[in-house]
Design a protein around this motif. Structure first.
Motif, PDB file in Angstrom:
ATOM      1  N   TYR A  81       1.230  -1.086  -0.214  1.00 30.26           N
ATOM      2  CA  TYR A  81       0.006  -0.118   0.050  1.00 30.26           C
ATOM      3  C   TYR A  81       0.670   2.092   0.173  1.00 30.26           C
ATOM      4  N   THR A  82       0.349   2.240  -0.381  1.00 30.05           N
ATOM      5  CA  THR A  82       0.818   3.385   0.005  1.00 30.05           C
ATOM      6  C   THR A  82      -0.028   4.142   1.241  1.00 30.05           C
ATOM      7  N   ALA A  83       1.215   4.688   1.754  1.00 34.57           N
ATOM      8  CA  ALA A  83       0.203   5.384   3.280  1.00 34.57           C
ATOM      9  C   ALA A  83       0.704   6.154   3.948  1.00 34.57           C
ATOM     10  N   GLU A  84       0.387   7.543   4.677  1.00 36.69           N
ATOM     11  CA  GLU A  84       0.802   8.395   4.729  1.00 36.69           C
ATOM     12  C   GLU A  84       1.389   8.229   6.150  1.00 36.69           C
ATOM     13  N   PHE A  85       3.259   9.338   6.503  1.00 36.49           N
ATOM     14  CA  PHE A  85       3.436   9.355   7.078  1.00 36.49           C
ATOM     15  C   PHE A  85       3.632  10.004   7.678  1.00 36.49           C
ATOM     16  N   THR A  86       3.004  10.414   9.450  1.00 35.02           N
ATOM     17  CA  THR A  86       2.972  11.971   9.677  1.00 35.02           C
ATOM     18  C   THR A  86       4.710  11.871  10.797  1.00 35.02           C
ATOM     19  N   THR A  87       4.746  12.920  11.454  1.00 28.26           N
ATOM     20  CA  THR A  87       5.872  13.207  12.316  1.00 28.26           C
ATOM     21  C   THR A  87       5.205  14.404  13.235  1.00 28.26           C
ATOM     22  N   ASP A  88       5.814  14.256  14.897  1.00 27.33           N
ATOM     23  CA  ASP A  88       6.095  15.130  15.240  1.00 27.33           C
ATOM     24  C   ASP A  88       6.639  16.539  15.270  1.00 27.33           C
ATOM     25  N   SER A  89       7.754  16.130  13.702  1.00 32.82           N
ATOM     26  CA  SER A  89       9.069  17.111  13.872  1.00 32.82           C
ATOM     27  C   SER A  89       8.961  17.716  12.357  1.00 32.82           C
ATOM     28  N   SER A  90       8.908  19.195  11.601  1.00 36.12           N
ATOM     29  CA  SER A  90       9.251  19.253  10.807  1.00 36.12           C
ATOM     30  C   SER A  90      10.757  19.282  10.388  1.00 36.12           C
ATOM     31  N   MET A  91      11.730  18.506  11.668  1.00 34.57           N
ATOM     32  CA  MET A  91      13.000  18.369  10.927  1.00 34.57           C
ATOM     33  C   MET A  91      13.203  16.738  11.496  1.00 34.57           C
ATOM     34  N   PHE A  92      12.435  15.972  11.239  1.00 28.93           N
ATOM     35  CA  PHE A  92      11.812  14.507  11.182  1.00 28.93           C
ATOM     36  C   PHE A  92      11.050  14.211  10.268  1.00 28.93           C
ATOM     37  N   ARG A  93      10.967  13.937   8.684  1.00 32.15           N
ATOM     38  CA  ARG A  93       9.477  13.901   7.688  1.00 32.15           C
ATOM     39  C   ARG A  93      10.112  13.474   6.443  1.00 32.15           C
ATOM     40  N   VAL A  94       9.729  12.223   5.842  1.00 27.97           N
ATOM     41  CA  VAL A  94       9.742  12.175   4.701  1.00 27.97           C
ATOM     42  C   VAL A  94      10.115  13.235   3.301  1.00 27.97           C
ATOM     43  N   ASN A  95      11.236  12.538   2.337  1.00 27.09           N
ATOM     44  CA  ASN A  95      11.458  13.363   1.866  1.00 27.09           C
ATOM     45  C   ASN A  95      10.428  14.139   0.942  1.00 27.09           C
ATOM     46  N   GLU A  96      10.531  14.930   0.322  1.00 19.35           N
ATOM     47  CA  GLU A  96       9.604  15.943  -0.490  1.00 19.35           C
ATOM     48  C   GLU A  96       9.143  15.445  -1.680  1.00 19.35           C
ATOM     49  N   THR A  97      10.047  15.203  -2.541  1.00 20.12           N
ATOM     50  CA  THR A  97       9.601  13.785  -3.810  1.00 20.12           C
ATOM     51  C   THR A  97       8.396  12.666  -3.262  1.00 20.12           C
ATOM     52  N   CYS A  98       8.553  12.121  -1.848  1.00 19.35           N
ATOM     53  CA  CYS A  98       7.596  11.322  -1.452  1.00 19.35           C
ATOM     54  C   CYS A  98       5.982  11.910  -0.749  1.00 19.35           C
ATOM     55  N   ASP A  99       6.027  12.953  -0.826  1.00 15.38           N
ATOM     56  CA  ASP A  99       4.412  13.857  -0.689  1.00 15.38           C
ATOM     57  C   ASP A  99       3.933  13.607   0.302  1.00 15.38           C
ATOM     58  N   GLY A 100       5.077  13.140   1.872  1.00 16.87           N
ATOM     59  CA  GLY A 100       4.238  12.204   2.681  1.00 16.87           C
ATOM     60  C   GLY A 100       3.554  11.042   2.821  1.00 16.87           C
ATOM     61  N   LYS A 101       4.562  10.526   2.787  1.00 21.15           N
ATOM     62  CA  LYS A 101       3.552   9.223   1.958  1.00 21.15           C
ATOM     63  C   LYS A 101       5.158   7.600   2.322  1.00 21.15           C
ATOM     64  N   GLY A 102       4.961   7.184   2.551  1.00 20.59           N
ATOM     65  CA  GLY A 102       5.803   5.557   2.415  1.00 20.59           C
ATOM     66  C   GLY A 102       5.430   4.874   1.787  1.00 20.59           C
ATOM     67  N   THR A 103       5.900   3.311   1.140  1.00 20.99           N
ATOM     68  CA  THR A 103       5.381   2.326   0.895  1.00 20.99           C
ATOM     69  C   THR A 103       5.324   0.737   1.742  1.00 20.99           C
ATOM     70  N   LEU A 104       3.818   0.797   2.687  1.00 21.75           N
ATOM     71  CA  LEU A 104       3.397   0.078   3.444  1.00 21.75           C
ATOM     72  C   LEU A 104       2.760  -0.973   3.268  1.00 21.75           C
ATOM     73  N   THR A 105       4.088  -2.613   3.653  1.00 20.37           N
ATOM     74  CA  THR A 105       3.766  -4.051   2.925  1.00 20.37           C
ATOM     75  C   THR A 105       3.521  -4.889   4.612  1.00 20.37           C
ATOM     76  N   VAL A 106       2.390  -5.541   4.202  1.00 15.59           N
ATOM     77  CA  VAL A 106       1.292  -6.319   5.269  1.00 15.59           C
ATOM     78  C   VAL A 106       1.951  -7.616   4.151  1.00 15.59           C
ATOM     79  N   GLU A 107       2.187  -8.526   5.744  1.00 12.47           N
ATOM     80  CA  GLU A 107       3.054  -9.623   5.112  1.00 12.47           C
ATOM     81  C   GLU A 107       2.430 -10.628   6.015  1.00 12.47           C
ATOM     82  N   ASN A 108       1.341 -11.284   6.458  1.00  9.19           N
ATOM     83  CA  ASN A 108       0.994 -12.696   7.823  1.00  9.19           C
ATOM     84  C   ASN A 108       0.469 -11.626   8.983  1.00  9.19           C
ATOM     85  N   GLY A 109      -0.707 -11.275   8.534  1.00 12.42           N
ATOM     86  CA  GLY A 109      -0.612  -9.498   9.943  1.00 12.42           C
ATOM     87  C   GLY A 109       0.210  -8.426  10.363  1.00 12.42           C
TER      88      GLY A 109
END
Length: 313
Positions: A81-109
């Motif tokens: 899945y694609t999913a939003e990844f949110t943090t409590d700090s502007s100094m710790f966030r995903v790269n600007e090219t990723c639009d605030g998202k990461g790749t979520l993998t679900v395997e056996n729950g």
């Protein structure tokens, strides 16, 4: 007698006026006490929270437990899945090219999200608190080297991480350490997962006309002893892409991509698989099962297919 009457009247007058004085003093004293009490009450209401810290922590714990129960009752199907990844700090966030998202993998729950950061300044993550991360023997999350492409066409090598996700739609603890060697506590959350369907290729896949291409890949994960060789062969047909990948080991008996299991297409030599290319130029989480150890082990890897290196065969 008359004199006695005068004395009695005088005594009564003293007693009467004395009593009023005491009553007035009592009222003034009571008023002063009430004023101090009201002032103290106002100060207390301004400085103390409505609930005690212990109650807040208990409420938060109950809230997190409720989130976990809800997560268990509505578990995501295995897949990517694609999913939003949110943090409590502007100094710790995903790269600007990723639009605030990461790749979520679900395997056996079990859920893991791959995030690409803005630089290589964060060198480790830890699922939990900073004080525990600093203890000897703590299992830290190691970085991957991700390549990101900015809107102006420039590329950069940054660190990425595969972060275990205990539940969705609520904060959990994730500590980090930077190049200065100090651990910091942070709260993060993963939300709004959107399935990356097998037939929904990213625009880069559609932009390649039908045909077979030789393409460079970036391979990350594992111990470094086994890897998928680069370049690989990628076949595009009707906007869908399949890659033929070869390991430098004969010990891989299956791979899992987007929740689907793929078996080797060969019976001799190093393991070869045909797997879908879910996206180009962004990390794809895959699983390889190796029988090289005493018992089979599923190991998580990351593949990035670089479309700018594609050469039509």
């Amino acid at each position: 007698m008359k004199k006695n009457i005068i004395i009695v009247i005088a005594l009564l007058s003293v007693m009467l006026f004395g009593g009023c004085g005491n009553n007035n003093n009592t009222q003034e004293s009571d008023s002063a006490v009430n004023a101090v009490a009201e002032e103290n009450a106002e100060e207390t209401s301004e400085t103390e929270p409505e609930t005690f810290p212990e109650e807040s922590a208990e409420d938060n714990s109950e809230s997190n437990e409720e989130v976990k129960r809800n997560q268990e009752s509505v578990a995501l199907p295995d897949g990517i899945y694609t999913a939003e990844f949110t943090t409590d700090s502007s100094m710790f966030r995903v790269n600007e090219t990723c639009d605030g998202k990461g790749t979520l993998t679900v395997e056996n729950g079990e859920m893991t999200i791959h995030i690409s950061l803005g630089s290589k300044k964060i060198i480790n993550l830890y699922p939990g608190f900073a004080e525990d991360a600093a203890k000897e023997g703590a299992e830290l999350l190691l970085p991957t080297e991700d390549t990101v492409t900015y809107s102006d066409g420039m590329t950069e090598e940054v660190y990425g991480f595969d972060v275990p996700v205990p539940y969705l739609e609520a904060e959990f603890d994730l500590a980090l350490i930077g190049t200065k060697g100090k651990w910091y506590d942070h709260k993060v959350s993963v939300s709004n997962p959107v399935p990356l369907e097998h037939d929904e290729q990213v625009k880069d896949a559609v932009s390649l006309e039908d045909g077979t291409y030789s393409m460079e890949i970036t391979f990350e994960g594992g111990s470094g002893k086994a890897e998928i060789l680069s370049p690989v062969s990628v076949t595009v047909e009707d906007g869908k892409a399949m890659a033929t990948v070869q390991w430098n080991s004969p010990n891989y008996d299956y791979m899992i991509v987007n929740g689907e299991k793929y078996l080797p297409v060969n019976t001799e030599g190093d393991s070869v698989f045909e797997i879908p290319v879910l996206t180009f130029d962004e990390p794809i989480g895959v699983i390889g099962d190796t029988v090289a150890m005493s018992k089979p082990h599923e190991i998580e890897y990351t593949l990035t297919f670089h479309s700018d290196t594609a050469v039509k065969e």
